[in-house]
Design a protein around this motif. Structure first.
Motif, PDB file in Angstrom:
ATOM      1  N   PRO A 359     -10.742 -17.787  -8.842  1.00 19.81           N
ATOM      2  CA  PRO A 359     -10.598 -16.707  -9.827  1.00 19.81           C
ATOM      3  C   PRO A 359     -11.799 -15.780  -9.890  1.00 19.81           C
ATOM      4  N   ASN A 360     -12.926 -16.208  -9.321  1.00 15.86           N
ATOM      5  CA  ASN A 360     -14.124 -15.353  -9.323  1.00 15.86           C
ATOM      6  C   ASN A 360     -14.131 -14.331  -8.188  1.00 15.86           C
ATOM      7  N   VAL A 361     -13.183 -14.466  -7.275  1.00 12.54           N
ATOM      8  CA  VAL A 361     -13.147 -13.608  -6.082  1.00 12.54           C
ATOM      9  C   VAL A 361     -12.032 -12.581  -6.225  1.00 12.54           C
ATOM     10  N   ASP A 362     -12.393 -11.294  -6.114  1.00  7.42           N
ATOM     11  CA  ASP A 362     -11.398 -10.219  -6.195  1.00  7.42           C
ATOM     12  C   ASP A 362     -10.934  -9.746  -4.826  1.00  7.42           C
ATOM     13  N   SER A 363     -11.803  -9.849  -3.815  1.00 11.44           N
ATOM     14  CA  SER A 363     -11.471  -9.405  -2.459  1.00 11.44           C
ATOM     15  C   SER A 363     -12.198 -10.299  -1.460  1.00 11.44           C
ATOM     16  N   ASP A 390       0.106 -18.856   5.281  1.00 13.60           N
ATOM     17  CA  ASP A 390       1.502 -19.175   5.034  1.00 13.60           C
ATOM     18  C   ASP A 390       2.107 -18.391   3.876  1.00 13.60           C
ATOM     19  N   ARG A 391       1.461 -17.293   3.454  1.00 15.35           N
ATOM     20  CA  ARG A 391       1.984 -16.533   2.314  1.00 15.35           C
ATOM     21  C   ARG A 391       1.489 -15.099   2.370  1.00 15.35           C
ATOM     22  N   VAL A 392       2.142 -14.263   1.587  1.00 14.75           N
ATOM     23  CA  VAL A 392       1.669 -12.892   1.409  1.00 14.75           C
ATOM     24  C   VAL A 392       0.548 -12.929   0.375  1.00 14.75           C
ATOM     25  N   VAL A 393      -0.588 -12.373   0.692  1.00 11.57           N
ATOM     26  CA  VAL A 393      -1.763 -12.488  -0.174  1.00 11.57           C
ATOM     27  C   VAL A 393      -1.592 -11.633  -1.428  1.00 11.57           C
ATOM     28  N   GLU A 394      -2.249 -12.043  -2.494  1.00 11.02           N
ATOM     29  CA  GLU A 394      -2.171 -11.344  -3.771  1.00 11.02           C
ATOM     30  C   GLU A 394      -3.478 -10.661  -4.134  1.00 11.02           C
ATOM     31  N   LYS A 395      -4.464 -10.738  -3.269  1.00 14.31           N
ATOM     32  CA  LYS A 395      -5.717 -10.001  -3.428  1.00 14.31           C
ATOM     33  C   LYS A 395      -6.114  -9.480  -2.057  1.00 14.31           C
ATOM     34  N   PRO A 396      -6.908  -8.411  -1.965  1.00 17.99           N
ATOM     35  CA  PRO A 396      -7.255  -7.861  -0.654  1.00 17.99           C
ATOM     36  C   PRO A 396      -7.913  -8.913   0.243  1.00 17.99           C
ATOM     37  N   LEU A 397      -7.377  -9.043   1.436  1.00 18.85           N
ATOM     38  CA  LEU A 397      -7.937  -9.910   2.475  1.00 18.85           C
ATOM     39  C   LEU A 397      -8.034  -9.075   3.741  1.00 18.85           C
ATOM     40  N   ILE A 398      -9.257  -8.904   4.221  1.00 20.94           N
ATOM     41  CA  ILE A 398      -9.495  -8.032   5.369  1.00 20.94           C
ATOM     42  C   ILE A 398     -10.142  -8.840   6.483  1.00 20.94           C
ATOM     43  N   LEU A 399      -9.542  -8.824   7.642  1.00 26.73           N
ATOM     44  CA  LEU A 399     -10.140  -9.410   8.835  1.00 26.73           C
ATOM     45  C   LEU A 399     -10.719  -8.288   9.682  1.00 26.73           C
ATOM     46  N   SER A 400     -11.980  -8.437  10.050  1.00 21.87           N
ATOM     47  CA  SER A 400     -12.641  -7.429  10.878  1.00 21.87           C
ATOM     48  C   SER A 400     -13.342  -8.121  12.031  1.00 21.87           C
ATOM     49  N   THR A 401     -13.287  -7.527  13.223  1.00 22.67           N
ATOM     50  CA  THR A 401     -13.869  -8.160  14.402  1.00 22.67           C
ATOM     51  C   THR A 401     -14.873  -7.239  15.090  1.00 22.67           C
ATOM     52  N   ILE A 402     -15.773  -7.871  15.818  1.00 22.76           N
ATOM     53  CA  ILE A 402     -16.689  -7.159  16.698  1.00 22.76           C
ATOM     54  C   ILE A 402     -16.662  -7.877  18.035  1.00 22.76           C
ATOM     55  N   GLY A 403     -16.820  -7.129  19.113  1.00 22.74           N
ATOM     56  CA  GLY A 403     -16.781  -7.749  20.435  1.00 22.74           C
ATOM     57  C   GLY A 403     -15.852  -6.985  21.348  1.00 22.74           C
ATOM     58  N   GLU A 404     -14.936  -7.693  21.961  1.00 27.20           N
ATOM     59  CA  GLU A 404     -14.030  -7.081  22.920  1.00 27.20           C
ATOM     60  C   GLU A 404     -12.986  -6.233  22.198  1.00 27.20           C
ATOM     61  N   PRO A 405     -12.923  -4.934  22.495  1.00 29.17           N
ATOM     62  CA  PRO A 405     -11.941  -4.088  21.798  1.00 29.17           C
ATOM     63  C   PRO A 405     -10.526  -4.338  22.306  1.00 29.17           C
ATOM     64  N   LEU A 406      -9.578  -4.185  21.412  1.00 28.77           N
ATOM     65  CA  LEU A 406      -8.168  -4.283  21.783  1.00 28.77           C
ATOM     66  C   LEU A 406      -7.662  -2.922  22.242  1.00 28.77           C
ATOM     67  N   THR A 407      -6.666  -2.924  23.111  1.00 28.05           N
ATOM     68  CA  THR A 407      -5.984  -1.679  23.456  1.00 28.05           C
ATOM     69  C   THR A 407      -5.152  -1.232  22.251  1.00 28.05           C
ATOM     70  N   VAL A 408      -4.672   0.007  22.283  1.00 31.32           N
ATOM     71  CA  VAL A 408      -3.856   0.494  21.181  1.00 31.32           C
ATOM     72  C   VAL A 408      -2.611  -0.367  21.015  1.00 31.32           C
ATOM     73  N   ASP A 409      -1.971  -0.737  22.117  1.00 31.59           N
ATOM     74  CA  ASP A 409      -0.767  -1.574  22.026  1.00 31.59           C
ATOM     75  C   ASP A 409      -1.090  -2.940  21.427  1.00 31.59           C
ATOM     76  N   GLU A 410      -2.206  -3.541  21.873  1.00 28.36           N
ATOM     77  CA  GLU A 410      -2.610  -4.836  21.321  1.00 28.36           C
ATOM     78  C   GLU A 410      -2.962  -4.711  19.844  1.00 28.36           C
ATOM     79  N   LEU A 411      -3.666  -3.647  19.507  1.00 22.88           N
ATOM     80  CA  LEU A 411      -4.052  -3.421  18.113  1.00 22.88           C
ATOM     81  C   LEU A 411      -2.822  -3.261  17.234  1.00 22.88           C
TER      82      LEU A 411
END
Length: 454
Positions: A359-363, A390-411
């Protein structure tokens, strides 16, 4: 024109996709184009005309618009440059258009306009081929053609960007942003509105209308002319006065307008507004594979007005149970030692679930390194997280990566899978922070609207 490189030819070719009306090419020098009969003048067309797309040279535009008025045409789009964007002679020509508008009631988009696109019925009056037009819920109001041409083609290459309508207002001699905002407020095809702006004709009216619209539909603005040098370019480009940035910024904030500085930021924010819940507070949990990036992400949070969440005792206990005893558990959470001992399969699901339930975490921001050559045991692969969500999240959850870039199709493929769960995916260290700040500011604005403070 019968020349494939000319604007009139390309516009006619684009209009062939329009199924809800008839097309009447006009040119006194030819009799047929693309299988259509060509009329010497708009006055020679035997039926009523609703819209005229005027592609003649600037000096001939007033005469053609006069003929449109006599034909009782309702709307005209003027493509030509050379008006208020081209010195005193051009300004005199634009005044002639203003007089025609005032005297006849003919409505004009432009001059210096790329035209309009209505994706729902394939009405395309632009002189740029749009090969991948994708119907969606984003309306685009621009003050330059590139956003309705090359810029739009790039935006449409991403799976979550689909167009409802686009309008290039050009020099805004008549129809302007405020009028279009009122239209898009009532347009059932539009959920989000993006404006490329170089200046406004009537600042008070624009911001009054924007304040009303932003309560129902998010408005995102990319404004040119932020610097003195940029403002001078704006003046020579469309004849607009860019104005003082601090005035615009204050007005944008009061009207609930979200501002971006480039098209990448626009894409990031569109993805967030379409798929993520809005944060209820400023408290962010950071889950990272690197202590160094934990510090960088913390700095970015603070610089953008966000706070590090104080994790609950229950969350801290769950993370400690997975980590080696020498690791000091706090926020940001450096998950790397736990992954090295337990493996990603046994760590990520537990930690992310704990943060989602805290409950202390908003994002939540999950920052990872990524390469196809990393061992799967490390789990530095976006799909590892998706596999255990296993569910649709109810607070903002953002995954961000650094390293090997994906192609547009992969992205597109990966982003679509995450978005279905309400999760955002970026390949950037600062995009998650900027997006969270904008989502938070929009939530604060909507809360103030609900309390009737604005």
């Amino acid at each position: 024109s019968n020349s494939p490189e000319k604007a009139g030819y390309i516009i006619t070719a684009n209009l062939l996709n329009y199924k809800n009306g008839k097309i009447y090419p006009v040119n006194p020098k030819i009799s047929e184009v693309l299988g259509l009969k060509v009329y010497p003048s708009i006055l020679d067309i035997p039926e009523d005309v609703d819209l005229a797309v005027v592609t003649v040279a600037a000096q001939n535009v007033p005469e053609i618009l006069g003929e449109c008025a006599r034909k009782n045409v309702k709307f005209a789009i003027v493509v030509a440059q050379g008006f208020s964007d081209a010195g005193k002679e051009g300004e005199a020509l634009q005044k002639k258009i203003d007089e025609i508008v005032m005297q006849t009631g003919l409505r004009v988009i432009g001059p210096n306009s790329m035209g309009i696109i209505n994706a729902s019925n394939s009405l395309i009056t632009t002189f740029v081929p749009i090969p991948n037009l994708k119907v969606g819920d984003i309306a685009l109001i621009a003050q330059t053609g590139v956003f309705c041409g090359a810029g739009l083609i790039w935006l449409l290459s991403f799976n979550f960007f689909g167009l409802s309508k686009s309008i290039d207002l050009g020099n805004k001699c008549d129809v302007d942003d405020a009028e279009l905002l009122e239209y898009f407020l009532e347009d059932p095809d539009t959920r989000f509105i993006f404006i490329h702006m170089e200046g406004v004709k009537d600042g008070r009216r624009f911001f009054d209308v924007a304040r009303k619209v932003s309560r129902k539909k998010p408005i995102i603005v990319l404004k040119g002319g932020r610097t003195d040098e940029g403002a001078r370019v704006v003046a020579s480009h469309t004849g607009s006065l860019a104005g003082l940035e601090n005035v615009y910024n204050a007005a944008f904030k009061q009207a609930g307008i979200l501002r971006v500085n480039n098209l990448e930021e626009l894409l990031n924010l569109i993805q967030a507004l379409k798929f993520s819940p809005l944060p209820k507070g400023d408290n962010v949990a950071i889950l990272t594979f690197s202590g160094a990036f934990a510090a960088l992400l913390t700095d970015l949070c603070v610089e953008n007005g966000l706070k590090l969440a104080k994790l609950s005792d229950e969350t801290l206990s769950k993370i400690r149970n997975l980590s080696p005893p020498y690791v000091n558990i706090s926020n940001p959470v450096d998950i790397w030692p736990a992954v090295m001992v337990k493996g990603a399969e046994n760590v990520y699901p537990v930690v992310i679930d704990a943060l989602l339930n805290d409950p202390n975490v908003d994002s939540i921001i999950v920052f990872q390194g990524f390469s196809r050559f990393f061992p799967e045991f490390w789990g530095l692969n976006p799909r590892i997280i998706l596999k255990h969500l296993d569910r649709v999240v109810e607070k903002p959850l953002i995954l961000s990566t650094i390293g090997e870039p994906l192609t547009v199709d992969e992205l597109n493929e990966v982003t679509k899978l995450f978005n279905e769960k309400g999760v955002l995916f970026y390949q950037s260290i600062d995009a998650p922070i900027k997006v969270l700040n904008q989502l938070r500011q929009y939530k604060i604005y909507l809360d103030r609207v609900e309390r009737k403070e604005v």
